[in-house]
Design a protein around this motif. Structure first.
Motif, PDB file in Angstrom:
ATOM      1  N   HIS A 234       0.970  -0.873   0.066  1.00 17.49           N
ATOM      2  CA  HIS A 234      -0.140  -0.045   0.209  1.00 17.49           C
ATOM      3  C   HIS A 234       0.819   0.952   0.014  1.00 17.49           C
ATOM      4  N   ASP A 235       2.194   1.065  -0.328  1.00 15.20           N
ATOM      5  CA  ASP A 235       2.714   2.306  -0.181  1.00 15.20           C
ATOM      6  C   ASP A 235       2.595   3.267  -1.673  1.00 15.20           C
ATOM      7  N   ARG A 236       1.442   4.492  -1.193  1.00 17.08           N
ATOM      8  CA  ARG A 236       1.155   5.166  -2.430  1.00 17.08           C
ATOM      9  C   ARG A 236       1.756   5.821  -3.556  1.00 17.08           C
ATOM     10  N   ARG A 237       3.027   6.303  -2.628  1.00 12.55           N
ATOM     11  CA  ARG A 237       3.653   7.349  -3.099  1.00 12.55           C
ATOM     12  C   ARG A 237       5.264   6.487  -3.677  1.00 12.55           C
ATOM     13  N   PRO A 238       5.700   6.421  -5.215  1.00 14.82           N
ATOM     14  CA  PRO A 238       6.854   5.764  -5.300  1.00 14.82           C
ATOM     15  C   PRO A 238       7.884   6.686  -5.077  1.00 14.82           C
ATOM     16  N   LYS A 239       8.723   6.248  -5.050  1.00 15.78           N
ATOM     17  CA  LYS A 239      10.147   6.951  -4.807  1.00 15.78           C
ATOM     18  C   LYS A 239      10.093   8.055  -5.674  1.00 15.78           C
ATOM     19  N   LEU A 240      10.916   9.169  -5.734  1.00 14.85           N
ATOM     20  CA  LEU A 240      11.082   9.532  -7.028  1.00 14.85           C
ATOM     21  C   LEU A 240      12.061   9.652  -8.140  1.00 14.85           C
ATOM     22  N   ASP A 241      12.607   9.694  -9.040  1.00 12.78           N
ATOM     23  CA  ASP A 241      14.020   9.358  -9.299  1.00 12.78           C
ATOM     24  C   ASP A 241      14.925  10.641  -9.432  1.00 12.78           C
ATOM     25  N   ASP A 242      16.239  10.020  -9.979  1.00 17.01           N
ATOM     26  CA  ASP A 242      17.195  12.324  -9.323  1.00 17.01           C
ATOM     27  C   ASP A 242      17.106  13.106 -10.744  1.00 17.01           C
ATOM     28  N   ASP A 243      16.559  12.381 -11.455  1.00 18.25           N
ATOM     29  CA  ASP A 243      16.079  13.544 -12.807  1.00 18.25           C
ATOM     30  C   ASP A 243      14.727  14.282 -12.690  1.00 18.25           C
ATOM     31  N   VAL A 244      14.339  14.041 -11.250  1.00 17.41           N
ATOM     32  CA  VAL A 244      12.951  14.115 -11.203  1.00 17.41           C
ATOM     33  C   VAL A 244      13.480  15.620 -10.134  1.00 17.41           C
ATOM     34  N   VAL A 245      14.097  14.972  -8.886  1.00 16.36           N
ATOM     35  CA  VAL A 245      15.013  16.309  -7.928  1.00 16.36           C
ATOM     36  C   VAL A 245      15.557  17.021  -8.200  1.00 16.36           C
TER      37      VAL A 245
END
Length: 70
Positions: A22-33
Protein backbone atom coordinates in the motif's frame (compact mmCIF):
# COMPACT_ATOMS: atom_id res chain seq x y z
CA UNK A 1 -0.02 -16.13 12.50
CA UNK A 2 -2.21 -16.77 15.48
CA UNK A 3 -5.33 -18.90 15.22
CA UNK A 4 -8.09 -17.88 17.62
CA UNK A 5 -11.42 -19.43 18.41
CA UNK A 6 -14.31 -17.00 18.44
CA UNK A 7 -17.64 -18.53 19.44
CA UNK A 8 -16.44 -21.95 18.35
CA UNK A 9 -15.23 -20.79 14.91
CA UNK A 10 -11.52 -20.72 14.27
CA UNK A 11 -10.16 -17.56 12.69
CA UNK A 12 -6.68 -16.67 11.61
CA UNK A 13 -5.34 -13.23 12.61
CA UNK A 14 -3.65 -12.09 9.41
CA UNK A 15 -2.16 -8.66 8.96
CA UNK A 16 -4.68 -6.24 7.47
CA UNK A 17 -2.24 -4.76 5.02
CA UNK A 18 1.31 -4.98 3.85
CA UNK A 19 3.14 -1.67 4.11
CA UNK A 20 4.94 -2.35 0.85
CA UNK A 21 1.73 -3.23 -0.99
CA UNK A 22 0.00 0.00 0.00
CA UNK A 23 2.93 2.36 -0.46
CA UNK A 24 1.01 5.07 -2.28
CA UNK A 25 3.89 7.22 -3.39
CA UNK A 26 6.77 5.81 -5.39
CA UNK A 27 10.25 7.07 -4.80
CA UNK A 28 11.24 9.98 -7.00
CA UNK A 29 13.99 9.50 -9.57
CA UNK A 30 17.10 11.66 -9.34
CA UNK A 31 16.10 13.40 -12.58
CA UNK A 32 12.75 14.36 -11.08
CA UNK A 33 14.42 15.68 -7.92
CA UNK A 34 16.77 17.80 -10.05
CA UNK A 35 13.81 19.11 -12.05
CA UNK A 36 11.94 20.01 -8.85
CA UNK A 37 14.93 21.99 -7.60
CA UNK A 38 15.34 23.81 -10.90
CA UNK A 39 11.65 24.67 -11.04
CA UNK A 40 11.80 26.02 -7.49
CA UNK A 41 15.11 27.88 -7.64
CA UNK A 42 15.22 29.15 -11.21
CA UNK A 43 11.58 29.29 -12.27
CA UNK A 44 10.13 30.44 -8.95
CA UNK A 45 7.58 27.66 -8.42
CA UNK A 46 6.31 27.43 -4.83
CA UNK A 47 6.17 24.30 -2.70
CA UNK A 48 2.40 23.95 -3.00
CA UNK A 49 2.43 24.26 -6.78
CA UNK A 50 5.27 21.74 -7.10
CA UNK A 51 3.51 19.33 -4.72
CA UNK A 52 0.35 19.44 -6.81
CA UNK A 53 2.26 19.13 -10.08
CA UNK A 54 4.28 16.09 -8.96
CA UNK A 55 1.55 14.61 -6.69
CA UNK A 56 3.95 14.59 -3.77
CA UNK A 57 3.50 15.88 -0.20
CA UNK A 58 4.48 19.51 0.29
CA UNK A 59 6.83 18.59 3.15
CA UNK A 60 8.72 16.26 0.81
CA UNK A 61 9.05 19.02 -1.79
CA UNK A 62 10.31 21.45 0.84
CA UNK A 63 12.87 18.92 2.10
CA UNK A 64 14.12 18.32 -1.44
CA UNK A 65 14.38 22.03 -2.23
CA UNK A 66 16.29 22.71 1.00
CA UNK A 67 18.64 19.78 0.23
CA UNK A 68 17.63 17.94 3.40
CA UNK A 69 16.81 14.92 1.27
CA UNK A 70 18.98 13.43 -1.40
Amino acid sequence: YEIRSVTGVQTCALPIYSKKKHDRRPKLDDDVVDRIRVMHEDEGWGYRRLARHFDTPRDTIRSLCKYRRR
